[in-house]
Write a protein that holds these residues in place. Structure first.
Motif, PDB file in Angstrom:
ATOM      1  N   ASP A 130      62.281-118.349  55.727  1.00  9.59           N
ATOM      2  CA  ASP A 130      60.881-118.036  56.022  1.00  9.59           C
ATOM      3  C   ASP A 130      60.589-118.305  57.498  1.00  9.59           C
ATOM      4  O   ASP A 130      59.591-118.926  57.847  1.00  9.59           O
ATOM      5  N   CYS A 131      61.470-117.803  58.376  1.00  5.00           N
ATOM      6  CA  CYS A 131      61.370-118.172  59.790  1.00  5.00           C
ATOM      7  C   CYS A 131      60.296-117.404  60.545  1.00  5.00           C
ATOM      8  O   CYS A 131      59.999-117.728  61.694  1.00  5.00           O
ATOM      9  N   TYR A 132      59.699-116.374  59.922  1.00  3.43           N
ATOM     10  CA  TYR A 132      58.702-115.570  60.624  1.00  3.43           C
ATOM     11  C   TYR A 132      57.279-115.871  60.144  1.00  3.43           C
ATOM     12  O   TYR A 132      56.359-115.123  60.445  1.00  3.43           O
ATOM     13  N   GLY A 134      53.631-116.945  59.888  1.00  2.00           N
ATOM     14  CA  GLY A 134      52.608-117.039  60.908  1.00  2.00           C
ATOM     15  C   GLY A 134      52.597-115.878  61.893  1.00  2.00           C
ATOM     16  O   GLY A 134      51.699-115.791  62.721  1.00  2.00           O
ATOM     17  N   PHE A 135      53.586-114.993  61.791  1.00  2.00           N
ATOM     18  CA  PHE A 135      53.660-113.818  62.662  1.00  2.00           C
ATOM     19  C   PHE A 135      53.438-112.556  61.831  1.00  2.00           C
ATOM     20  O   PHE A 135      54.114-112.346  60.821  1.00  2.00           O
ATOM     21  N   ASP A 136      52.513-111.730  62.260  1.00  2.00           N
ATOM     22  CA  ASP A 136      52.262-110.444  61.603  1.00  2.00           C
ATOM     23  C   ASP A 136      53.190-109.400  62.216  1.00  2.00           C
ATOM     24  O   ASP A 136      52.770-108.575  63.033  1.00  2.00           O
ATOM     25  N   LEU A 137      54.452-109.437  61.810  1.00  4.38           N
ATOM     26  CA  LEU A 137      55.435-108.556  62.440  1.00  4.38           C
ATOM     27  C   LEU A 137      55.116-107.076  62.246  1.00  4.38           C
ATOM     28  O   LEU A 137      55.197-106.298  63.210  1.00  4.38           O
ATOM     29  N   PRO A 138      54.722-106.623  61.034  1.00  6.18           N
ATOM     30  CA  PRO A 138      54.383-105.203  60.892  1.00  6.18           C
ATOM     31  C   PRO A 138      53.205-104.792  61.758  1.00  6.18           C
ATOM     32  O   PRO A 138      53.115-103.638  62.198  1.00  6.18           O
ATOM     33  N   GLY A 139      52.286-105.713  62.011  1.00  7.57           N
ATOM     34  CA  GLY A 139      51.145-105.402  62.857  1.00  7.57           C
ATOM     35  C   GLY A 139      51.475-105.410  64.339  1.00  7.57           C
ATOM     36  O   GLY A 139      50.812-104.746  65.135  1.00  7.57           O
TER      37      GLY A 139
END
Length: 218
Positions: A130-132, A134-139
């Protein structure tokens, strides 16, 4: 730092995650070493030079083993090198992740590059299940390529090819931003231009030089 790249020749950017969108992964591993009471450089040295430790990292980043299995195996390698690490202690990966903070200047840079009309993608070797968080990567990105999901990791040529395919660009049209020299060398071999990231200001200046002004803005 940029290599010799003709100015204004690239139209898209691939960004690394750890050490680019966050503070240094290398520094986080050194903090782990200090917390364990050993040479701060030992964890990184094992991952780079100890065959068993390196194999665990590759298997984890390629999605063949999960976070727990990687941690158990790496803790065993640390103990084999004299580190008194209790299996019941908080997880190694989460301790590393807790030492990494979002780099707000780089997150803003990604947004500015995208708003200027360039396609932006993420190409990341994943560490942890679950290293991502807090990041909205798709956004944030037009395309996201994560090693554990595609089964291949940087510096494999195929990782860069997949990331470019997902972004809808040719390697010769893309720039890779990564904090590790070996990943930039591999990107260049795959046809991408490369920027070795040190800080947001230097990376922004390098991108301004190499990116071709888009035909339109978003």
């Amino acid at each position: 730092m940029t290599r010799t790249i003709p100015p204004g020749t690239r139209t898209a950017v691939l960004f690394d995650f750890g050490g680019v969108l966050t503070t240094s992964v290398l520094a986080a591993f050194e903090q782990l070493g200090s917390a364990l009471g050993c040479d701060p450089r030992l964890p990184l040295r094992l991952l780079a030079r100890d065959r068993a430790s390196g194999a665990l990292l590759v298997a984890h980043e390629e999605g063949r083993i999960g976070e727990l299995q990687f941690e158990q195996g790496f803790a065993e390698r640390l103990r084999a090198h004299g580190v008194a690490i209790d299996p019941a202690e908080p997880g190694i990966v989460r301790r590393v992740q807790s030492a990494m903070e979002p780099d707000r200047a780089m997150i803003d840079l990604v947004a500015r590059v995208r708003e200027a009309g360039h396609r932006v993608g993420l190409l990341s070797n994943s560490l942890g299940d679950d290293c991502y968080a807090g990041f909205d990567l798709p956004g944030m990105f037009d395309a996201v390529t994560i090693s554990r999901e595609v089964g291949v990791r940087k510096p494999s040529r195929r990782a860069y090819e997949i990331a470019c395919e997902r972004l809808g660009v040719r390697p010769r049209d893309a720039v890779m931003v990564d904090d590790l020299e070996q990943n930039i060398t591999a990107a260049e071999r795959a046809g991408l231009a490369g920027i070795v990231h040190t800080d947001a200001a230097a990376t922004a200046a390098a991108l301004k030089s190499v990116l071709h002004p888009p035909a339109r803005t978003r």
